[in-house]
Design a protein around this motif. Structure first.
Motif, PDB file in Angstrom:
ATOM      1  N   THR A   1      -3.557   1.579  -8.114  1.00 34.93           N
ATOM      2  CA  THR A   1      -4.695   2.322  -7.572  1.00 34.93           C
ATOM      3  C   THR A   1      -4.404   3.814  -7.479  1.00 34.93           C
ATOM      4  N   LEU A   2      -5.467   4.599  -7.509  1.00 34.62           N
ATOM      5  CA  LEU A   2      -5.350   6.041  -7.340  1.00 34.62           C
ATOM      6  C   LEU A   2      -4.791   6.374  -5.959  1.00 34.62           C
ATOM      7  N   SER A   3      -5.207   5.639  -4.946  1.00 29.97           N
ATOM      8  CA  SER A   3      -4.707   5.870  -3.583  1.00 29.97           C
ATOM      9  C   SER A   3      -3.184   5.746  -3.520  1.00 29.97           C
ATOM     10  N   GLU A   4      -2.635   4.757  -4.219  1.00 27.76           N
ATOM     11  CA  GLU A   4      -1.178   4.593  -4.267  1.00 27.76           C
ATOM     12  C   GLU A   4      -0.523   5.777  -4.967  1.00 27.76           C
ATOM     13  N   LEU A   5      -1.086   6.175  -6.091  1.00 26.92           N
ATOM     14  CA  LEU A   5      -0.489   7.251  -6.870  1.00 26.92           C
ATOM     15  C   LEU A   5      -0.470   8.572  -6.105  1.00 26.92           C
ATOM     16  N   ILE A   6      -1.556   8.900  -5.437  1.00 23.61           N
ATOM     17  CA  ILE A   6      -1.677  10.174  -4.732  1.00 23.61           C
ATOM     18  C   ILE A   6      -0.593  10.336  -3.672  1.00 23.61           C
ATOM     19  N   GLU A   7      -0.189   9.250  -3.033  1.00 25.85           N
ATOM     20  CA  GLU A   7       0.805   9.309  -1.962  1.00 25.85           C
ATOM     21  C   GLU A   7       2.215   8.930  -2.424  1.00 25.85           C
TER      22      GLU A   7
END
Length: 98
Positions: A67-73
């Motif tokens: 997920t994008l949420s995982e990548l961003i953090e």
């Protein structure tokens, strides 16, 4: 793999998230390096534009995540995430090759 546009894109953190959800790829100059943030083959990843693999493609410098949420953090750059680097980063559109 896209081509880096000449003109910069002005994006705050929330704008970056919206942009990536829509376009799924962007170039990011941050902390002395050039990176390609992309969603390919079902995974989000950050790739190092200065290191090419045997096929002439950018090499992954982050883990592959769903997920994008995982990548961003995800801390992929000396313990820093895209979220951490965003404020001082410069972004460029990825122009798709024909």
């Amino acid at each position: 793999m896209g081509l880096k546009a000449d003109e910069t894109i002005s994006l705050e953190f929330e704008d970056l998230l919206s942009y990536l959800r829509s376009k799924t790829r962007i170039f990011m100059d941050a902390d002395g390096g050039q990176y390609y943030v992309t969603h390919t083959d079902g995974y989000w990843r950050v790739q190092d534009c200065n290191q090419l693999n045997e096929k002439g493609r950018f090499t992954d410098c982050s883990e592959l995540v769903n997920t994008l949420s995982e990548l961003i953090e995800l801390p992929w750059h000396d313990g820093k995430s895209i979220h951490d680097l965003c404020a001082d980063a410069t972004f460029y559109e990825s122009i798709q090759e024909d």
